[in-house]
Scaffold this motif. Structure first.
Motif, PDB file in Angstrom:
ATOM      1  N   ALA A  61       0.824  -1.211   0.000  1.00 46.59           N
ATOM      2  CA  ALA A  61       0.000   0.000   0.000  1.00 46.59           C
ATOM      3  C   ALA A  61       0.861   1.266   0.000  1.00 46.59           C
ATOM      4  N   ILE A  62       1.886   1.312   0.822  1.00 44.70           N
ATOM      5  CA  ILE A  62       2.709   2.528   0.910  1.00 44.70           C
ATOM      6  C   ILE A  62       3.578   2.683  -0.333  1.00 44.70           C
ATOM      7  N   GLN A  63       3.996   1.585  -0.925  1.00 48.20           N
ATOM      8  CA  GLN A  63       4.834   1.661  -2.119  1.00 48.20           C
ATOM      9  C   GLN A  63       4.069   2.186  -3.338  1.00 48.20           C
ATOM     10  N   MET A  64       2.763   2.205  -3.269  1.00 50.32           N
ATOM     11  CA  MET A  64       1.990   2.785  -4.364  1.00 50.32           C
ATOM     12  C   MET A  64       2.193   4.300  -4.411  1.00 50.32           C
ATOM     13  N   GLN A  65       2.454   4.913  -3.270  1.00 52.33           N
ATOM     14  CA  GLN A  65       2.687   6.349  -3.194  1.00 52.33           C
ATOM     15  C   GLN A  65       4.175   6.683  -3.031  1.00 52.33           C
ATOM     16  N   HIS A  66       4.896   5.808  -2.327  1.00 50.82           N
ATOM     17  CA  HIS A  66       6.305   6.042  -2.010  1.00 50.82           C
ATOM     18  C   HIS A  66       7.083   4.770  -2.343  1.00 50.82           C
ATOM     19  N   LYS A  67       7.523   4.674  -3.580  1.00 51.53           N
ATOM     20  CA  LYS A  67       8.171   3.452  -4.076  1.00 51.53           C
ATOM     21  C   LYS A  67       9.454   3.085  -3.330  1.00 51.53           C
ATOM     22  N   GLU A 100      -3.746  11.956   6.950  1.00 57.75           N
ATOM     23  CA  GLU A 100      -2.341  12.113   6.533  1.00 57.75           C
ATOM     24  C   GLU A 100      -1.772  13.489   6.856  1.00 57.75           C
ATOM     25  N   LYS A 104       1.264  14.366   9.435  1.00 61.88           N
ATOM     26  CA  LYS A 104       2.485  15.045   8.974  1.00 61.88           C
ATOM     27  C   LYS A 104       2.838  16.166   9.953  1.00 61.88           C
ATOM     28  N   MET A 126       6.171   7.106   7.456  1.00 61.65           N
ATOM     29  CA  MET A 126       5.859   6.073   6.453  1.00 61.65           C
ATOM     30  C   MET A 126       5.080   4.924   7.092  1.00 61.65           C
ATOM     31  N   LEU A 129       1.526   6.208   7.556  1.00 63.14           N
ATOM     32  CA  LEU A 129       0.843   6.257   6.259  1.00 63.14           C
ATOM     33  C   LEU A 129       0.480   4.861   5.761  1.00 63.14           C
ATOM     34  N   ALA A 133      -3.207   3.576   4.964  1.00 66.10           N
ATOM     35  CA  ALA A 133      -3.543   3.098   3.619  1.00 66.10           C
ATOM     36  C   ALA A 133      -4.252   1.753   3.629  1.00 66.10           C
TER      37      ALA A 133
END
Length: 137
Positions: A61-67, A100, A104, A126, A129, A133
């Motif tokens: 899920a997080i890698q979809m926004q932050h690879k 989110e 932050k 992260m 998030l 997610a």
């Protein structure tokens, strides 16, 4: 009287001997096959406060926004959040309470107060998030 006593002792001895033995079965019993694995996947309930160790679902899920995020980074964030800097001051807060943007701001503010390095601050953010997610609907 002596005979009655002898009979009673003999009966007690027979009862004791009978209780100590068990009837042996002469029938062979076939070993049972192990139960088949469940066909449906086991679904674990996530804690209602969102505080749990990250897994593959959170990483994906997080890698979809932050690879660039790795499982090690998520685990570091989880450890800091639950055992490190955060919990030492005020305890871990319910992750699902804030969005989110709020997180932050909160993490930026708390990192300054805790003198947390940017890498650790980023790991906590992260992690949060990733949990958000995958929040159960």
């Amino acid at each position: 009287m002596k005979t009655t006593r002898t009979i009673v002792i003999a009966i007690i001895a027979i009862i004791i001997a009978a209780c100590g033995t068990s009837k042996k079965s002469t029938t062979a019993v076939a070993p049972t096959a192990p139960s088949p694995a469940p066909t449906t996947p086991l679904v674990l309930m996530k804690p209602s406060n969102g505080i749990y160790a990250p897994g593959n679902e959170e990483l994906t899920a997080i890698q979809m926004q932050h690879k660039e995020v790795t499982m090690d980074k998520l685990k570091e964030g989880y450890t800091l959040y639950t055992e490190g800097t955060c919990i030492k001051c005020h305890g871990a807060k319910n992750i699902y309470v804030y969005n989110e943007v709020s997180w932050k701001n909160i993490i930026d503010d708390m990192a300054i107060r805790a003198k947390m390095p940017d890498e650790q601050k980023d790991a906590v953010y992260m992690y949060v998030l990733a949990i958000l997610a995958t929040q159960p609907k």
